[in-house]
Design an enzyme around this catalytic site. Structure first.
Site, PDB file in Angstrom:
ATOM      1  N   SER A 141       0.864  -1.524  -0.003  1.00 57.29           N
ATOM      2  CA  SER A 141      -0.091   0.081  -0.040  1.00 57.29           C
ATOM      3  C   SER A 141       1.227   1.443   0.063  1.00 57.29           C
ATOM      4  O   SER A 141       1.521   1.385   0.631  1.00 57.29           O
ATOM      5  CB  SER A 141      -0.902  -0.066   1.077  1.00 57.29           C
ATOM      6  OG  SER A 141      -1.797   1.254   1.180  1.00 57.29           O
ATOM      7  N   HIS A 146      -1.832   7.573  -4.759  1.00 57.30           N
ATOM      8  CA  HIS A 146      -2.535   5.992  -4.131  1.00 57.30           C
ATOM      9  C   HIS A 146      -2.920   4.897  -4.801  1.00 57.30           C
ATOM     10  O   HIS A 146      -3.033   4.892  -5.883  1.00 57.30           O
ATOM     11  CB  HIS A 146      -3.691   6.473  -3.162  1.00 57.30           C
ATOM     12  CG  HIS A 146      -4.054   5.218  -2.909  1.00 57.30           C
ATOM     13  ND1 HIS A 146      -5.375   4.783  -3.133  1.00 57.30           N
ATOM     14  CD2 HIS A 146      -3.849   4.800  -1.911  1.00 57.30           C
ATOM     15  CE1 HIS A 146      -5.694   3.001  -2.343  1.00 57.30           C
ATOM     16  NE2 HIS A 146      -4.450   3.120  -2.055  1.00 57.30           N
ATOM     17  N   ASN A 176      -2.494   0.228  -3.795  1.00 59.56           N
ATOM     18  CA  ASN A 176      -2.373  -1.112  -3.393  1.00 59.56           C
ATOM     19  C   ASN A 176      -2.932  -1.782  -4.313  1.00 59.56           C
ATOM     20  O   ASN A 176      -3.812  -1.997  -5.208  1.00 59.56           O
ATOM     21  CB  ASN A 176      -3.245  -0.785  -2.169  1.00 59.56           C
ATOM     22  CG  ASN A 176      -4.709  -1.411  -1.906  1.00 59.56           C
ATOM     23  OD1 ASN A 176      -4.802  -2.190  -2.594  1.00 59.56           O
ATOM     24  ND2 ASN A 176      -5.279   0.002  -1.968  1.00 59.56           N
ATOM     25  N   ARG A 198      -3.014  -6.312  -3.564  1.00 58.61           N
ATOM     26  CA  ARG A 198      -3.486  -7.067  -2.188  1.00 58.61           C
ATOM     27  C   ARG A 198      -4.280  -8.573  -2.500  1.00 58.61           C
ATOM     28  O   ARG A 198      -4.378  -8.639  -3.553  1.00 58.61           O
ATOM     29  CB  ARG A 198      -4.441  -6.633  -0.895  1.00 58.61           C
ATOM     30  CG  ARG A 198      -6.058  -6.259  -1.587  1.00 58.61           C
ATOM     31  CD  ARG A 198      -6.310  -5.314  -0.719  1.00 58.61           C
ATOM     32  NE  ARG A 198      -8.081  -4.784  -1.092  1.00 58.61           N
ATOM     33  CZ  ARG A 198      -8.134  -3.894  -1.996  1.00 58.61           C
ATOM     34  NH1 ARG A 198      -7.017  -3.315  -2.621  1.00 58.61           N
ATOM     35  NH2 ARG A 198      -9.214  -4.083  -2.232  1.00 58.61           N
TER      36      ARG A 198
END
Length: 269
Positions: free
Chosen positions: A96, A110, A112, A114
């Site tokens: 992140s 931004h 991220n 996962r």
């Protein structure tokens, strides 16, 4: 798969940090290795840890973090309710990042990526591992300008689309819309930024095996520096006024509002 993906995000963290350090030219990331406390309840063992990296007071970046973690344990009550399951164990790992530039002409970014696995706590396989009852990928990347340069938004989205199109022509319009819908400050009726990609619960299907999802998510992760660094290079030396700096702080406040009021990670603790 979890080992394969965790190895990938370790390498990606190194690549992204180096790219950001090179364009900043003044400061390096500080690293903090941390461990998550262990708790044992039957088959459920909590633990794991991560590698946090922070950059601040640079020539280009005021503050930012590029962090990875891999944690495991008993699925929290809030997540049990979300997934409509009983007691289960989980493993989650991801990268992140949020990068805040000094110059208000450079957008905040931004991202991220996962991976999540859920295990049956009542079953232990002969190999000593537990039965995986669910697994999926999620992630994305999005851009938040303070002053909009249309060509920057086009570049960011084109890079996202190119990565998506290598795997499925339907991915970009679908995940772009999901990003627009998700990063929306409903209490102000305004977007957080100009969007990008947002995808979640990417699971095995007849069309996409988990290895296919791995290849897609890593394609997007590998596109991040190409999507962001050319914009930084183009805008980092532009002049700006104290009034423009104030506007940057106001817009950052809206960014904080989203994270406190609407962000899924905050809502689920």
């Amino acid at each position: 798969m979890k080992d394969q993906f965790y190895q990938y995000i370790q390498t990606l963290q190194d690549q992204i940090c180096k790219g950001l350090e090179d364009i900043d030219g003044k400061v390096k990331f500080r690293e903090d290795i941390w461990d998550r406390p262990d708790t044992s309840t039957g088959l459920s063992t909590g633990g794991g840890g991560g590698r946090t990296r922070v950059i601040e007071n640079g020539a280009v970046f005021e503050k930012g973090g590029v962090n990875i973690s891999a944690v495991h344990g008993k699925l929290p009550d809030s997540m049990q309710k979300l997934f409509n399951v009983g007691e289960a164990d989980f493993f989650a790992c991801g990268l992140s990042l949020v990068i805040h530039p000094k110059n208000p002409m450079v957008p905040t970014v931004h991202a991220n990526w996962r991976y999540f696995e859920m295990y049956d706590t009542s079953t232990e396989l002969s190999t000593g591992s537990r039965k995986v009852i669910n697994s999926w990928f999620g992630g994305g990347q999005d851009l938040t300008p303070y002053y909009l340069f249309e060509e920057d938004a086009i570049h960011f989205h084109q890079t996202c689309k190119t990565a998506c199109d290598k795997h499925n022509p339907d991915f970009y319009p679908k995940y772009k819309k999901q990003c627009d819908d998700y990063f929306w400050n409903a209490h102000r009726n305004e977007a957080r930024g100009v969007g990008g990609l947002f995808f979640d619960y990417c699971k095995e299907s007849d069309e996409m095996k988990m290895e296919d999802w791995f290849n897609f998510v890593t394609e997007v992760g590998n596109s991040f520096l190409e999507a962001y660094l050319p914009i930084v290079a183009k805008r980092k030396d532009l002049p700006f006024t104290p009034e423009q700096r104030t506007w940057q702080e106001i817009r950052r406040g809206r960014y904080v509002e989203f994270n406190l009021v609407h962000d899924k990670g905050t809502l689920f603790g």
